[in-house]
Design an enzyme around this catalytic site. Structure first.
Site, mmCIF file in Angstrom:
data_model
loop_
_atom_site.group_PDB
_atom_site.id
_atom_site.type_symbol
_atom_site.label_atom_id
_atom_site.label_comp_id
_atom_site.label_asym_id
_atom_site.label_seq_id
_atom_site.Cartn_x
_atom_site.Cartn_y
_atom_site.Cartn_z
ATOM 1 N N LYS A 17 16.390 21.511 -10.450
ATOM 2 C CA LYS A 17 15.730 20.405 -10.735
ATOM 3 C C LYS A 17 16.594 19.258 -11.501
ATOM 4 O O LYS A 17 17.379 19.639 -12.493
ATOM 5 C CB LYS A 17 14.377 20.480 -11.588
ATOM 6 C CG LYS A 17 13.593 21.176 -10.483
ATOM 7 C CD LYS A 17 12.064 20.879 -10.752
ATOM 8 C CE LYS A 17 11.713 19.456 -10.402
ATOM 9 N NZ LYS A 17 10.220 19.542 -11.065
ATOM 10 N N HIS A 66 0.846 -1.216 0.112
ATOM 11 C CA HIS A 66 0.008 -0.141 0.133
ATOM 12 C C HIS A 66 0.835 1.315 0.004
ATOM 13 O O HIS A 66 0.567 2.441 0.610
ATOM 14 C CB HIS A 66 -1.026 -0.023 1.332
ATOM 15 C CG HIS A 66 -1.599 -1.075 1.347
ATOM 16 N ND1 HIS A 66 -2.787 -1.427 0.827
ATOM 17 C CD2 HIS A 66 -1.172 -2.411 2.114
ATOM 18 C CE1 HIS A 66 -3.268 -2.725 1.257
ATOM 19 N NE2 HIS A 66 -2.200 -3.315 1.918
ATOM 20 N N SER A 125 15.339 21.168 -15.588
ATOM 21 C CA SER A 125 14.056 22.119 -15.884
ATOM 22 C C SER A 125 14.380 23.200 -16.605
ATOM 23 O O SER A 125 15.594 23.720 -16.314
ATOM 24 C CB SER A 125 13.335 22.239 -14.546
ATOM 25 O OG SER A 125 12.604 23.471 -14.657
ATOM 26 N N GLU A 138 9.530 8.550 -16.678
ATOM 27 C CA GLU A 138 8.243 9.217 -17.152
ATOM 28 C C GLU A 138 7.765 8.671 -18.516
ATOM 29 O O GLU A 138 6.524 8.159 -18.752
ATOM 30 C CB GLU A 138 8.335 10.288 -16.770
ATOM 31 C CG GLU A 138 8.365 10.701 -15.486
ATOM 32 C CD GLU A 138 8.472 12.315 -15.287
ATOM 33 O OE1 GLU A 138 7.615 13.122 -15.092
ATOM 34 O OE2 GLU A 138 9.562 12.989 -15.423
#
Ligand code: ARG
Length: 463
Positions: A282, A155, A276, A289
Site C-alpha cells: 500500500k 455526479h 501501511s 485524508e
C-alpha cells in the site's frame, strides 16, 4: 499571591486558578503584547503621563523580557493568569515600582483586544503568503502538464473531456476568492482598540492617533464598548479559513480518488505518501485524508466562537477568553495544511496515458455528437434523443463511438456523414473556445493570467 487579589482575603483555589488561566495558550501573544506595551509607554511619556526616563526604563525592561521569552528562560506562571499579567509582573520584578506605571490609562480588556488584532494581522499576512505558494504549485503542475487530458466529471460520472490544467485552474479561482476574503477581513482587523480602557475610555489625556501610528494601524476604534467586546475579526478569519479548508478538502478528495488504483491518474511522491503497517503493497494518501479530516475542526472553531458570543451582553466578559484556542488552532491548521498540500502538489506525477484513455472512454463525446447534429439543423432536444439511442445501441454492441460504422450512425439519423469521425477528444476540447472554457488556447491564456496575478499579489505584498 497573584497581583489581582486586591480586596480578597484568600488566594485563589488552585483548581479555580488553573481553570481561569489562559497562559497555557495565550503566551504566544507575547510579541504583540510587548509591542503594544512599548507603544503605550512611549505615548504615556509623550503625553507627560509618565516621565521620559520612566518610559525608557519600562521599554528596556520589556525588550529584555522579550529576549527572555525568545530564549526560553522566561518562567510563565499559572497564578498570574495570562500573558499580560505575566509580563507586567516580570517587568516590576526587573525594574521595580516604576514598572507599575505601564498599566496607567489601560486595561487588560483593550490590551487583549490589541494583542489579538496584531496577531490577526500577522496571521493574515502569513496566510496570504501560503495561499500564493499554493496557487503557484497549482499553476506549475498545470504548466508542466499542459497537454494532459482528463475526463471531466459530473455526479462523479465521466461527462466531457477537459484539460487537467483547466481542472487545476478551477482551484486557482477558489484560492483567489479566499485571498480576497482574507484581505477583506484585514481591513476590519486593522483598527486600533487601545485607549478604550476597561469599557468606557480612559480619564487621561492619551493620544490614540500617536498609538495608531506607532503600531501602524490605519484606523482607530470609534466606540470603546464595541472595541473591547468585538471579536468579529476573529470570526471573519475563521469563516474565511473554513471556506478555504472546504476548497482544500475538495482537492484532497480528488487527489485521494485520482491516486487510487481504480482511477490511477496520478502517483504521489514517496515523500508525501504513507505506508501501511500491515499491507506492504500500500501507498496511502494520508496527507490529503488529514486535510479533508481537519476541515471539520476548522468549521467547529467558527461555530464554537459564534456560539460563545451569541448572548454576551456588552462589554467585556470572560467568555471572550474562549476565542483564542480555536483561533490559534484554525491558523495553525490552515497554514500547515496549505504547506503540505503545496509540497504534495509540487511533487506528484501525472499518468497522462491513463487519463487520456479514461477521457476517451465512456461516451464522453456524446454532447459533441449532439452538437454535430444541431449544426446540421436538428433541434438540441431532438439531437439529445437521437444520441441517447445511439449510446444504447453502442452499449448493446459493446462498441465505442469511433468503432461504429457510418451505416450504424445513419440508422439513428441520416444527417450523419463521414465527417462524424473528425469528432475526437481533441476537437471536443478545441470547440469549447469561450472565456472560461477548456479549449487549449483559452487554458493557455488562463495560465498566463494566473501567473500574472500571483506575481502582482507578491509584489504588492512586498511593498
Ligand atoms: N485572558 C483574558 C482574555 O483572554 C485577558 C483579559 C482579561 N480581562 C479581564 N477583565 N479579566 O480575555
Amino acid at each position: 499571591m497573584s497581583q489581582l487579589r486586591g480586596r480578597f482575603q484568600k488566594n485563589a483555589d488552585k483548581k479555580a486558578a488553573e481553570y481561569t488561566a489562559s497562559i497555557p495558550f495565550d503566551w504566544r501573544l507575547y510579541p504583540y503584547d510587548i509591542a503594544g506595551s512599548i507603544a503605550h509607554a512611549r505615548m504615556l511619556a509623550k503625553q507627560s503621563i509618565i516621565s521620559p526616563d520612566e518610559s525608557q526604563i519600562i521599554i528596556e525592561g520589556l525588550t529584555d523580557i522579550r529576549k527572555e521569552i525568545e530564549q526560553g528562560i522566561f518562567q510563565f506562571k499559572t497564578e498570574l493568569e495570562d500573558i499580560h499579567m505575566n509580563i507586567e509582573a516580570r517587568l516590576i520584578e526587573k525594574v521595580g515600582e516604576v514598572g507599575g506605571k505601564l498599566h496607567t490609562a489601560r486595561s487588560r480588556n483593550d490590551q487583549v483586544a490589541l494583542d489579538l488584532r496584531l496577531f490577526t494581522r500577522q496571521a493574515i499576512r502569513g496566510t496570504l503568503a501560503r495561499l500564493r505558494d499554493f496557487e503557484q504549485s497549482l499553476v506549475d503542475l498545470a504548466e508542466a502538464n499542459q497537454e494532459v487530458i482528463i475526463p471531466g466529471y459530473t455526479h462523479l460520472q465521466r461527462a466531457q473531456p477537459v484539460l487537467l490544467a483547466h481542472h487545476l485552474l478551477a482551484y486557482f479561482e477558489m484560492i483567489q476568492r479566499d485571498c480576497s476574503r482574507f484581505k477583506d477581513c484585514l481591513k476590519r482587523a486593522d483598527v486600533l482598540p487601545l485607549g478604550s480602557g476597561a469599557l468606557a475610555g480612559v480619564s487621561y489625556n492619551i493620544d490614540r492617533d500617536f498609538l495608531a501610528r506607532e503600531l501602524d494601524f490605519p484606523q482607530i476604534s470609534q466606540n470603546s464598548m464595541d472595541a473591547v467586546a468585538d471579536r468579529d475579526f476573529v470570526i471573519e478569519y475563521e469563516a474565511a479559513a473554513g471556506i478555504c479548508m472546504m476548497h482544500l478538502s475538495r482537492l484532497a478528495e480528488e487527489i485521494i480518488l485520482w491516486s487510487s488504483t481504480e482511477f490511477s491518474f496520478i502517483e504521489l511522491d514517496d515523500a508525501y505518501a504513507t505506508s501501511s503497517s500491515i499491507m506492504p503493497q500500500k501507498k496511502n494518501p494520508d496527507i490529503t485524508e488529514l486535510v479533508r479530516g481537519k476541515t471539520g475542526r476548522v468549521y467547529g472553531h467558527l461555530i464554537a466562537l459564534l456560539t460563545t458570543m451569541k448572548a454576551l451582553p456588552l462589554a467585556y466578559n470572560r467568555d471572550l477568553q474562549e476565542d483564542k484556542e480555536g483561533f490559534f488552532d484554525t491558523v495553525d491548521t490552515l497554514l500547515s495544511s496549505l504547506e503540505v498540500l503545496t509540497g504534495l502538489i509540487s511533487t506528484l506525477r501525472v499518468k497522462a496515458e491513463t487519463t487520456a484513455l479514461a477521457a476517451a472512454q465512456g461516451y464522453a463525446l456524446a454532447t459533441d455528437l449532439a452538437d454535430y447534429l444541431v449544426k446540421k439543423g436538428e433541434t438540441f432536444r431532438h439531437a439529445h434523443d437521437i444520441i441517447s439511442r445511439l449510446v444504447n445501441y453502442a452499449l448493446t454492441q459493446d462498441k465505442s463511438f469511433s468503432e461504429l460504422s457510418l451505416k450504424e450512425y445513419q440508422e439513428v439519423s441520416p444527417l450523419f456523414k463521414d465527417d462524424v469521425y473528425s469528432i475526437t477528444v481533441e476537437s471536443s476540447l478545441t470547440a469549447r473556445d469561450n472565456t472560461g472554457g477548456t479549449a487549449p488556447a483559452r487554458v493557455a491564456e488562463a495560465l498566463s493570467r494566473a501567473g500574472d496575478i500571483i506575481r502582482g499579489d507578491k509584489e504588492s505584498s512586498e511593498n
